[in-house]
Design a protein around this motif. Structure first.
Motif, PDB file in Angstrom:
ATOM      1  N   LYS A 210       0.836  -1.198   0.000  1.00  0.00           N
ATOM      2  CA  LYS A 210       0.000   0.000   0.000  1.00  0.00           C
ATOM      3  C   LYS A 210       0.870   1.247   0.000  1.00  0.00           C
ATOM      4  O   LYS A 210       1.918   1.294   0.638  1.00  0.00           O
ATOM      5  N   LYS A 211       0.392   2.307  -0.690  1.00  0.00           N
ATOM      6  CA  LYS A 211       1.114   3.579  -0.719  1.00  0.00           C
ATOM      7  C   LYS A 211       0.646   4.531   0.374  1.00  0.00           C
ATOM      8  O   LYS A 211       1.386   5.419   0.777  1.00  0.00           O
ATOM      9  N   TYR A 212      -0.600   4.339   0.818  1.00  0.00           N
ATOM     10  CA  TYR A 212      -1.213   5.325   1.705  1.00  0.00           C
ATOM     11  C   TYR A 212      -1.666   4.671   3.008  1.00  0.00           C
ATOM     12  O   TYR A 212      -1.824   3.445   3.090  1.00  0.00           O
ATOM     13  N   PRO A 213      -1.896   5.463   4.044  1.00  0.00           N
ATOM     14  CA  PRO A 213      -2.332   4.922   5.336  1.00  0.00           C
ATOM     15  C   PRO A 213      -3.564   4.029   5.208  1.00  0.00           C
ATOM     16  O   PRO A 213      -4.465   4.298   4.410  1.00  0.00           O
ATOM     17  N   ASN A 214      -3.563   2.963   6.003  1.00  0.00           N
ATOM     18  CA  ASN A 214      -4.638   1.973   5.942  1.00  0.00           C
ATOM     19  C   ASN A 214      -5.221   1.731   7.339  1.00  0.00           C
ATOM     20  O   ASN A 214      -5.113   0.634   7.888  1.00  0.00           O
ATOM     21  N   PRO A 215      -5.834   2.741   7.953  1.00  0.00           N
ATOM     22  CA  PRO A 215      -6.284   2.633   9.350  1.00  0.00           C
ATOM     23  C   PRO A 215      -7.348   1.570   9.575  1.00  0.00           C
ATOM     24  O   PRO A 215      -7.526   1.090  10.700  1.00  0.00           O
ATOM     25  N   ARG A 216      -8.084   1.192   8.534  1.00  0.00           N
ATOM     26  CA  ARG A 216      -9.152   0.198   8.708  1.00  0.00           C
ATOM     27  C   ARG A 216      -8.630  -1.226   8.788  1.00  0.00           C
ATOM     28  O   ARG A 216      -9.372  -2.148   9.130  1.00  0.00           O
ATOM     29  N   ASP A 217      -7.380  -1.406   8.428  1.00  0.00           N
ATOM     30  CA  ASP A 217      -6.789  -2.749   8.505  1.00  0.00           C
ATOM     31  C   ASP A 217      -6.506  -3.060   9.973  1.00  0.00           C
ATOM     32  O   ASP A 217      -5.711  -2.383  10.633  1.00  0.00           O
ATOM     33  N   THR A 218      -7.175  -4.067  10.502  1.00  0.00           N
ATOM     34  CA  THR A 218      -7.096  -4.371  11.944  1.00  0.00           C
ATOM     35  C   THR A 218      -6.000  -5.365  12.297  1.00  0.00           C
ATOM     36  O   THR A 218      -5.825  -5.712  13.466  1.00  0.00           O
ATOM     37  N   ARG A 219      -5.254  -5.822  11.284  1.00  0.00           N
ATOM     38  CA  ARG A 219      -4.159  -6.746  11.585  1.00  0.00           C
ATOM     39  C   ARG A 219      -3.106  -6.055  12.457  1.00  0.00           C
ATOM     40  O   ARG A 219      -2.966  -4.837  12.441  1.00  0.00           O
ATOM     41  N   LYS A 220      -2.341  -6.845  13.189  1.00  0.00           N
ATOM     42  CA  LYS A 220      -1.302  -6.300  14.056  1.00  0.00           C
ATOM     43  C   LYS A 220      -0.078  -5.948  13.229  1.00  0.00           C
ATOM     44  O   LYS A 220       0.506  -6.795  12.564  1.00  0.00           O
ATOM     45  N   GLU A 221       0.292  -4.679  13.270  1.00  0.00           N
ATOM     46  CA  GLU A 221       1.444  -4.234  12.503  1.00  0.00           C
ATOM     47  C   GLU A 221       2.752  -4.592  13.203  1.00  0.00           C
ATOM     48  O   GLU A 221       2.779  -4.811  14.424  1.00  0.00           O
ATOM     49  N   VAL A 222       3.819  -4.650  12.425  1.00  0.00           N
ATOM     50  CA  VAL A 222       5.157  -4.875  12.990  1.00  0.00           C
ATOM     51  C   VAL A 222       6.010  -3.614  12.877  1.00  0.00           C
ATOM     52  O   VAL A 222       7.100  -3.542  13.469  1.00  0.00           O
TER      53      VAL A 222
ATOM     54  N   LYS B  71       6.886   6.107  15.456  1.00  0.00           N
ATOM     55  CA  LYS B  71       5.535   6.244  16.013  1.00  0.00           C
ATOM     56  C   LYS B  71       4.529   6.456  14.882  1.00  0.00           C
ATOM     57  O   LYS B  71       4.864   7.050  13.863  1.00  0.00           O
ATOM     58  N   PRO B  72       3.300   5.990  15.056  1.00  0.00           N
ATOM     59  CA  PRO B  72       2.281   6.207  14.021  1.00  0.00           C
ATOM     60  C   PRO B  72       1.859   7.670  13.961  1.00  0.00           C
ATOM     61  O   PRO B  72       1.920   8.393  14.955  1.00  0.00           O
ATOM     62  N   SER B  73       1.427   8.088  12.791  1.00  0.00           N
ATOM     63  CA  SER B  73       0.889   9.432  12.600  1.00  0.00           C
ATOM     64  C   SER B  73      -0.113   9.370  11.455  1.00  0.00           C
ATOM     65  O   SER B  73      -0.380   8.297  10.894  1.00  0.00           O
ATOM     66  N   SER B  74      -0.656  10.536  11.085  1.00  0.00           N
ATOM     67  CA  SER B  74      -1.611  10.565   9.979  1.00  0.00           C
ATOM     68  C   SER B  74      -0.957  10.198   8.650  1.00  0.00           C
ATOM     69  O   SER B  74      -1.648   9.876   7.683  1.00  0.00           O
ATOM     70  N   ASN B  75       0.370  10.233   8.601  1.00  0.00           N
ATOM     71  CA  ASN B  75       1.095   9.899   7.373  1.00  0.00           C
ATOM     72  C   ASN B  75       1.695   8.499   7.382  1.00  0.00           C
ATOM     73  O   ASN B  75       2.464   8.152   6.487  1.00  0.00           O
ATOM     74  N   SER B  76       1.356   7.699   8.369  1.00  0.00           N
ATOM     75  CA  SER B  76       2.020   6.397   8.483  1.00  0.00           C
ATOM     76  C   SER B  76       1.170   5.254   7.936  1.00  0.00           C
ATOM     77  O   SER B  76      -0.052   5.216   8.080  1.00  0.00           O
TER      78      SER B  76
END
Length: 337
Positions: free
Chosen positions: A231-243, A264-269
């Motif tokens: 993905k190129k853009y933030p995917n906040p709806r993806d509920t999988r656990k990120e690494v 750290k996560p942000s609106s651009n992550s």
């Protein structure tokens, strides 16, 4: 916001005329530059119309040219420029784009943003391309960022223009010609469009063979892009656990400017998951070598030779450069440059 002021060098103007002269007898046409500035394109003994919102710039245009002091994006129609409906028209010029225009005073900046509803877009260059479709010229030969064509969001925004015009000739030049002190240069296309009911879809653009001033050619179909795998853009709806977290991807030039992995996560992550971590590590390494790429790749997505990458993908998990990774990118870039 400094909108700046740019002259169009004579050799660029001549390139545009050479394109036009291959396909049209210019003496049969009226040539309109609806953002003419100082009139850089009025170099021949032809029937010209110049328009600009910058009254000071217009005063520098030859008195032999029919001129209109006006906002060319407001109340737009042929009558605004005293052009008859059956008059054969060509639009030429170097319209404003990416918040850079010929406008030099604050009042003009404010006035400019009064735009017809169907022309409004965040980038003035796309607004101008939309305006050309309203005027229905036989040909359009203008400069604009290559990103208007090769980025799907921008291309879709062209709507009526791309539905009625087709790219028939081009030459890509560097923004360095206009902003030599910039830290990053991007590709500008001198584009010749012809009125055509077939228009252009994105498949046409992907197949199109773009030419550069340096003598190279490329098409989007030449590349396998990283967007086929991540993905190129933030995917906040993806509920999988990120690494991990990774900065939003836009194009190669943006990658050069921005960080890659984020603490750290942000609106651009973007959320990175275990199954695609290697590809984001690949992008991190791509950034280290991206300065070797020519300017005309600046608006492309990050590209990859996936088959070769998969053979050595574990090596990319170490974020420090290794000879095997250097060798991969040397071969990858050599294939295209």
């Amino acid at each position: 916001m400094n909108l700046g002021s740019f002259y169009t060098p004579e050799f660029i103007v001549e390139i545009a005329y050479k394109m036009l002269e291959k396909v049209a007898n210019l003496s049969e046409f009226t040539l309109l530059d609806s953002s003419c500035g100082y009139g850089d394109f009025f170099t021949k003994n032809l029937k010209y119309i110049g328009a600009d919102i910058d009254e000071i710039a217009l005063q520098k245009v030859s008195p032999k040219i029919r001129k209109f002091y006006t906002n060319s994006l407001l109340n737009l129609n042929r009558a605004k420029f005293d052009i008859k409906n059956n008059e054969k028209l060509i639009i030429i010029g170097n319209p404003p784009y990416n918040d850079k225009t010929s406008i030099i005073r604050n009042k003009i900046k404010q006035d400019l943003f009064e735009i017809d509803k169907e022309l409004i877009y965040r980038d003035l260059g796309i607004s101008f391309l939309r305006s050309y479709a309203v005027l229905e010229p036989e040909f359009v030969c203008v400069l604009h960022p290559l990103s208007y064509l090769i980025k799907q969001t921008n291309f879709k925004a062209l709507a009526k223009f791309r539905a009625n015009y087709r790219l028939i000739d081009d030459l890509i030049i560097s923004s360095e010609i206009f902003t030599p002190n910039s830290s990053t240069f991007f590709p500008i296309i001198i584009a010749l469009y012809e009125k055509n009911s077939l228009g252009m879809d994105f498949k046409f653009i992907k197949k199109y063979k773009f030419k550069t001033y340096e003598g190279t050619k490329f098409s989007l179909n030449d590349f396998d892009f990283i967007t086929n795998y991540v993905k190129k853009y933030p995917n906040p709806r993806d509920t999988r656990k990120e690494v991990a977290f990774f900065h939003t991807l836009r194009d190669i030039n943006a990658l050069k400017r921005n960080q890659t992995f984020m603490s750290k996560p942000s609106s651009n992550s973007i959320k990175v998951f275990a199954e695609n971590l290697k590809y984001y590590c690949y992008i991190h390494h791509f950034k280290q070598f991206a300065s070797k790429l020519p300017y005309y790749f600046g608006n492309l997505d990050i590209f990859i030779d996936n088959a070769k990458f998969l053979k050595i993908s574990d090596e990319f998990l170490d974020l420090k450069p290794k000879p095997i990774i250097t060798n991969y990118f040397d071969k990858l870039f050599k294939e295209y440059v």
